[in-house]
Write a protein that holds these residues in place. Structure first.
Motif, short mmCIF file in Angstrom:
data_model
loop_
_atom_site.label_atom_id
_atom_site.label_comp_id
_atom_site.label_asym_id
_atom_site.label_seq_id
_atom_site.Cartn_x
_atom_site.Cartn_y
_atom_site.Cartn_z
N PHE A 130 67.57 24.74 114.20
CA PHE A 130 66.82 23.25 114.33
C PHE A 130 67.14 22.58 112.81
O PHE A 130 67.41 21.20 112.90
CB PHE A 130 65.29 23.85 114.21
N LEU A 131 67.04 23.01 111.67
CA LEU A 131 67.19 22.40 110.57
C LEU A 131 68.81 21.92 110.52
O LEU A 131 69.03 20.88 110.09
CB LEU A 131 67.10 23.45 109.06
N ASN A 132 69.60 22.87 110.94
CA ASN A 132 70.92 22.62 110.61
C ASN A 132 71.54 21.29 111.69
O ASN A 132 72.24 20.54 111.08
CB ASN A 132 71.94 23.63 111.14
N SER A 164 72.73 17.91 110.25
CA SER A 164 74.10 17.25 110.63
C SER A 164 74.18 16.28 111.01
O SER A 164 74.97 15.43 110.95
CB SER A 164 74.48 18.33 111.49
N GLN A 165 73.09 15.70 111.80
CA GLN A 165 72.91 14.43 112.62
C GLN A 165 72.81 13.36 111.51
O GLN A 165 73.28 12.31 111.76
CB GLN A 165 72.05 14.49 113.56
N LEU A 173 78.25 23.34 105.29
CA LEU A 173 77.80 24.44 106.12
C LEU A 173 78.80 25.18 106.65
O LEU A 173 78.81 26.32 106.77
CB LEU A 173 76.64 23.83 107.09
N LYS A 174 79.78 24.27 107.15
CA LYS A 174 81.08 25.08 107.78
C LYS A 174 81.85 25.91 106.94
O LYS A 174 82.43 27.04 107.01
CB LYS A 174 81.98 23.88 108.41
N GLU A 175 81.96 25.31 105.58
CA GLU A 175 82.70 25.83 104.43
C GLU A 175 82.15 27.02 104.27
O GLU A 175 82.62 28.27 104.21
CB GLU A 175 82.86 25.10 103.41
N LYS A 225 69.74 20.92 100.22
CA LYS A 225 69.46 20.04 101.23
C LYS A 225 68.32 20.32 102.20
O LYS A 225 67.70 19.65 102.54
CB LYS A 225 70.87 19.84 102.17
N ARG A 226 68.51 21.56 102.53
CA ARG A 226 67.25 22.30 103.46
C ARG A 226 65.69 22.11 102.85
O ARG A 226 64.87 21.65 103.38
CB ARG A 226 67.64 23.70 103.82
N LEU A 227 65.93 22.42 101.55
CA LEU A 227 64.51 22.42 100.54
C LEU A 227 64.04 20.86 100.69
O LEU A 227 62.84 20.70 100.96
CB LEU A 227 64.58 22.89 99.36
#
Ligand code: ATP
Ligand code: MG
Length: 370
Positions: A134-136, A140-141, A150-152, A194-196
């Protein structure tokens, strides 16, 4: 933003359909197994490059054909875009304004999509991976940078795990871990930061939504849930230090198990309603409200980040929501968010006093009705 047109060729149970959509509300009505979800799936695909229900591209191709083609016209405040996805055999080609994308994931960020379907209950009661996703997907959008980082990071976790196993089996020296630790902490911290940041905003929105949905009876608290001792106030340096010292402390265990046991690939969002963890102990109704509150806050979050509302896909949600919650949902989107709603009948949707189009779907064939 809104999708003004869609052309489908040999996608799922459609052979050839050309549709023009309402910038506001589009009602997609039909019996079971006629192609309602397939149509939303096509829209979702134009937004994200992937299906929301399968990772197997070939399932999307009409059984009697070898490939499919989708074309959409996207209207945004500053520019319009032609989005195309062509699948032939095993290869998928994506074009934006006639230019072929190098990576399919570069499609993210043009047509922003939020989908809400009965399976989204899993967002609340399912495994942590659902909430990470959900967060990713959300981040990403709106930030290509997040997607790349995230991919790395995922790549580093994989390689570090391989090395941990080698060290365990005495096929590599422990010192080799140092360089991977460094990368794990650097990239992982970027993801966490970024998530925080996102959660700090989502938190406020979701609490408000939950209160409104329950007439003030329920208070929802979102929190980043990590083994690391961090929260929304932690600085980047503090997170790095905490992350580093955690993997130092767990060195022996990680080598024994051959896996990286801490980091954003293991984190979660905790969801607490009136002091109870709804992920585990919420009633079905509370879990439903929480899922809806999360989705609605996602809408507002995207609007605040990119300046426009995304397109909203509501698959079969009115069969799962009671009148009150349905009404609140409809009020929230009213005249400001392009929305596609699927349902088997028009019953609960009749009183909509909004500008809308109605489409009837039968065996992959669409008729617009007035
Ligand atoms: N690749 C494909 N080629 C042809 N037909 C397909 C393909 N994939 C799925 N279908 C058919 O599409 C139909 C399902 O469509 P869809 O999932 O959109 O139904 P729906 O209208 O959303 O139904 P429900 O109300 O039950 O959710 C089924 O009849 C299924 O057999
Ligand atoms: Mg369906």
């Amino acid at each position: 933003m809104y999708l003004s047109q869609l052309f489908l060729n040999n996608f799922r149970n459609y052979s050839e359909e050309y549709l023009q959509f309402n910038p506001n509300l589009n009602l997609i009505i039909g019996d079971n197994a006629q192609g309602k979800t397939n149509l939303l799936e096509a829209i979702y695909l134009l937004g994200t490059g992937n299906s929301h229900r399968t990772n197997v591209n070939s399932e999307l191709v009409n059984w009697e054909e070898n490939g499919f083609y989708l074309k959409g016209e996207l209207i945004k405040e500053t520019q319009n875009y032609k989005l195309e996805i062509k699948m032939q055999g095993r290869s998928k080609e994506i074009r934006v304004n006639n230019n072929k994308l190098e990576k399919n994931s570069d499609l993210l960020g043009y047509l922003n999509i939020i989908i809400f379907s009965p399976e989204d209950l899993e967002l609340v009661k399912g495994s942590p991976s659902r909430r990470r996703k959900f967060l990713n997907l959300e981040l990403s959008q709106i930030q290509p940078y997040y997607k790349h980082t995230l991919k790395e990071y995922d790549q580093v976790v994989k390689q570090r795990n391989q090395l941990l196993k080698k060290i365990r089996d005495a096929n590599a020296p422990q010192e080799m871990l140092e360089v991977w630790d460094q990368q794990l902490v650097d990239l992982g911290t970027k993801v966490i930061v970024k998530r925080l940041e996102a959660l700090e905003k989502l938190k406020v929105l979701a609490r408000l939504m939950q209160r409104k949905l329950t007439n003030g009876a329920e208070s929802l608290k979102l929190q980043y849930d990590s083994k690391l001792n961090i929260d929304g106030d932690s600085s980047k340096e503090e997170i790095k230090t905490e992350f580093s010292s955690y993997i130092q402390r767990k060195r022996k265990k990680e080598i024994e198990r051959g896996v990286t046991t801490v980091g954003p690939h293991r984190d979660d969002i905790s969801l607490v309603v009136n002091d109870v963890d709804v992920r585990k102990y919420g009633s079905q109704g509370q879990q439903r409200t929480t899922a809806l509150a999360l989705k609605l806050s996602e809408l507002e979050f995207m609007k605040s980040e990119i300046g426009e509302y995304p397109v909203l896909l509501l698959d079969d949600v009115f069969s799962e929501l009671d009148n009150k919650r349905s009404n609140y949902l409809l009020e929230t989107i009213k005249n400001k968010i392009q929305t596609f709603i699927t349902n088997t009948n028009l019953k609960r949707l009749k009183e909509l006093r909004q500008n809308h189009n109605i489409y009837r779907i039968k065996k992959g064939s669409v008729t617009e009705v007035n």
